[in-house]
Design a protein around this motif. Structure first.
Motif, mmCIF file in Angstrom:
data_model
loop_
_atom_site.group_PDB
_atom_site.id
_atom_site.type_symbol
_atom_site.label_atom_id
_atom_site.label_comp_id
_atom_site.label_asym_id
_atom_site.label_seq_id
_atom_site.Cartn_x
_atom_site.Cartn_y
_atom_site.Cartn_z
ATOM 1 N N ILE A 95 10.380 0.702 -1.707
ATOM 2 C CA ILE A 95 9.796 2.015 -1.996
ATOM 3 C C ILE A 95 10.274 3.001 -0.941
ATOM 4 O O ILE A 95 10.205 2.724 0.256
ATOM 5 C CB ILE A 95 8.258 1.960 -1.995
ATOM 6 N N ILE A 96 10.761 4.135 -1.398
ATOM 7 C CA ILE A 96 11.111 5.252 -0.523
ATOM 8 C C ILE A 96 10.091 6.345 -0.831
ATOM 9 O O ILE A 96 9.984 6.789 -1.975
ATOM 10 C CB ILE A 96 12.552 5.721 -0.767
ATOM 11 N N THR A 97 9.331 6.732 0.182
ATOM 12 C CA THR A 97 8.213 7.647 -0.020
ATOM 13 C C THR A 97 8.449 8.950 0.717
ATOM 14 O O THR A 97 8.716 8.942 1.924
ATOM 15 C CB THR A 97 6.894 7.010 0.491
ATOM 16 N N LEU A 98 8.345 10.056 -0.001
ATOM 17 C CA LEU A 98 8.381 11.384 0.603
ATOM 18 C C LEU A 98 6.958 11.784 0.954
ATOM 19 O O LEU A 98 6.034 11.569 0.161
ATOM 20 C CB LEU A 98 8.984 12.408 -0.365
ATOM 21 N N GLN A 99 6.779 12.362 2.149
ATOM 22 C CA GLN A 99 5.448 12.752 2.613
ATOM 23 C C GLN A 99 5.380 14.264 2.805
ATOM 24 O O GLN A 99 6.400 14.911 3.043
ATOM 25 C CB GLN A 99 5.131 12.064 3.942
ATOM 26 N N ASP A 100 4.157 14.790 2.742
ATOM 27 C CA ASP A 100 3.969 16.213 3.038
ATOM 28 C C ASP A 100 3.811 16.406 4.547
ATOM 29 O O ASP A 100 3.949 15.460 5.325
ATOM 30 C CB ASP A 100 2.789 16.799 2.255
ATOM 31 N N GLU A 101 3.505 17.621 4.968
ATOM 32 C CA GLU A 101 3.426 17.935 6.396
ATOM 33 C C GLU A 101 2.302 17.187 7.107
ATOM 34 O O GLU A 101 2.336 17.005 8.310
ATOM 35 C CB GLU A 101 3.255 19.453 6.603
ATOM 36 N N GLN A 102 1.285 16.736 6.362
ATOM 37 C CA GLN A 102 0.187 15.957 6.947
ATOM 38 C C GLN A 102 0.443 14.449 6.833
ATOM 39 O O GLN A 102 -0.458 13.652 7.023
ATOM 40 C CB GLN A 102 -1.140 16.304 6.270
ATOM 41 N N HIS A 103 1.676 14.054 6.491
ATOM 42 C CA HIS A 103 2.100 12.653 6.353
ATOM 43 C C HIS A 103 1.369 11.919 5.238
ATOM 44 O O HIS A 103 1.192 10.707 5.295
ATOM 45 C CB HIS A 103 1.967 11.898 7.681
ATOM 46 N N ARG A 104 0.984 12.655 4.201
ATOM 47 C CA ARG A 104 0.407 12.047 3.000
ATOM 48 C C ARG A 104 1.520 11.847 1.981
ATOM 49 O O ARG A 104 2.342 12.740 1.776
ATOM 50 C CB ARG A 104 -0.677 12.945 2.405
ATOM 51 N N PRO A 105 1.571 10.696 1.288
ATOM 52 C CA PRO A 105 2.609 10.463 0.278
ATOM 53 C C PRO A 105 2.482 11.452 -0.877
ATOM 54 O O PRO A 105 1.372 11.716 -1.349
ATOM 55 C CB PRO A 105 2.335 9.045 -0.214
ATOM 56 N N VAL A 106 3.618 11.996 -1.327
ATOM 57 C CA VAL A 106 3.610 12.924 -2.472
ATOM 58 C C VAL A 106 4.537 12.465 -3.598
ATOM 59 O O VAL A 106 4.250 12.689 -4.765
ATOM 60 C CB VAL A 106 3.959 14.365 -2.048
ATOM 61 N N LEU A 107 5.649 11.827 -3.254
ATOM 62 C CA LEU A 107 6.580 11.288 -4.254
ATOM 63 C C LEU A 107 7.078 9.930 -3.787
ATOM 64 O O LEU A 107 7.251 9.711 -2.583
ATOM 65 C CB LEU A 107 7.786 12.215 -4.444
ATOM 66 N N ARG A 108 7.330 9.035 -4.767
ATOM 67 C CA ARG A 108 7.871 7.716 -4.451
ATOM 68 C C ARG A 108 9.054 7.418 -5.363
ATOM 69 O O ARG A 108 9.041 7.761 -6.537
ATOM 70 C CB ARG A 108 6.824 6.619 -4.682
ATOM 71 N N TRP A 109 10.036 6.761 -4.784
ATOM 72 C CA TRP A 109 11.147 6.217 -5.551
ATOM 73 C C TRP A 109 11.054 4.706 -5.430
ATOM 74 O O TRP A 109 11.191 4.154 -4.344
ATOM 75 C CB TRP A 109 12.486 6.713 -5.015
ATOM 76 N N ARG A 110 10.802 4.026 -6.539
ATOM 77 C CA ARG A 110 10.706 2.565 -6.549
ATOM 78 C C ARG A 110 12.086 1.999 -6.884
ATOM 79 O O ARG A 110 12.648 2.312 -7.927
ATOM 80 C CB ARG A 110 9.678 2.093 -7.565
ATOM 81 N N VAL A 111 12.594 1.173 -5.985
ATOM 82 C CA VAL A 111 13.926 0.597 -6.121
ATOM 83 C C VAL A 111 13.767 -0.872 -6.506
ATOM 84 O O VAL A 111 12.999 -1.605 -5.892
ATOM 85 C CB VAL A 111 14.711 0.733 -4.798
ATOM 86 N N LYS A 112 14.515 -1.288 -7.541
ATOM 87 C CA LYS A 112 14.351 -2.627 -8.099
ATOM 88 C C LYS A 112 15.517 -3.538 -7.700
ATOM 89 O O LYS A 112 16.683 -3.168 -7.833
ATOM 90 C CB LYS A 112 14.283 -2.522 -9.622
ATOM 91 N N ALA A 113 15.188 -4.724 -7.222
ATOM 92 C CA ALA A 113 16.139 -5.822 -6.977
ATOM 93 C C ALA A 113 17.323 -5.391 -6.110
ATOM 94 O O ALA A 113 18.475 -5.589 -6.466
ATOM 95 C CB ALA A 113 16.632 -6.410 -8.306
#
Length: 149
Positions: A95-113
Motif C-alpha cells: 500500500i502506498i498512502t498519500l497523507q494530508d498536512e496532519q498526516h491523515r491518510p487521504v488516498l491509497r494505491w493498493r499494489v498486487k503481487a
C-alpha cells in the motif's frame, strides 16, 4: 465565512508512506510509476452496417514502480531482492498512502503481487556531498487507487 474556508487545495506529493509487509521497509523520498494503461482491440463482424470497427476493451498494463531512498543500515530491500533472485517467489501486496498536512491518510494505491526486479545505487563521487540514493524497481500485477475516509 471567510473565502479560505471554501478552498479545496490539492494534496502535496511529499507526504506519503510505503508499506509492503511486516519487515519492510524504511521511508522513501520518491515513488514513481503508478501508471495504468490499456489496449483497445479492434473488432468488426460481417453484419456491421457501417464501414468502421468497434473498439473493445483490451488488456490492462501496469508499469513498474520505482522507489527511491537514501541509503541507511537497513538492508531489508536487498534481502527481499536476494530471496527473489535465488528463486524464492516472494511476492508481496503493498500500500502506498498519500497523507494530508496532519498526516491523515487521504488516498491509497493498493499494489498486487509485487516483487523486486532491480536495485540501483546512485554512484559514489568523492567530489560531491549528496546523499547516496538506492533505487528499487517493483514489478507487479495491478494497482488500484481508493479514497480514504
Amino acid at each position: 465565512m471567510a473565502a479560505t474556508d471554501n478552498r479545496n487545495d490539492p494534496f502535496r506529493s511529499f507526504n506519503f508512506v510505503v508499506d509492503f509487509g511486516d519487515d519492510t521497509i524504511a521511508g522513501f523520498t520518491e515513488v514513481t510509476g503508478l501508471t495504468v494503461d490499456g489496449d483497445a482491440t479492434d473488432y468488426r463482424e460481417g453484419t456491421d452496417k457501417f464501414n468502421s470497427v468497434r473498439k473493445l476493451l483490451g488488456l490492462r498494463k501496469y508499469t513498474n514502480i520505482q522507489l527511491k531512498r537514501g541509503y541507511t543500515r537497513n538492508d531489508k530491500m536487498w534481502r527481499w531482492f536476494a530471496a527473489t533472485a535465488s528463486g524464492n517467489n516472494d511476492r508481496r501486496d503493498g500500500i502506498i498512502t498519500l497523507q494530508d498536512e496532519q498526516h491523515r491518510p487521504v488516498l491509497r494505491w493498493r499494489v498486487k503481487a509485487a516483487w523486486l526486479n532491480k536495485l540501483e545505487t546512485s554512484g559514489f563521487k568523492a567530489s560531491a556531498s549528496e546523499v547516496l540514493i538506492e533505487t528499487v524497481e517493483l514489478v507487479h500485477e495491478g494497482v488500484l487507487m481508493e479514497a480514504v475516509g
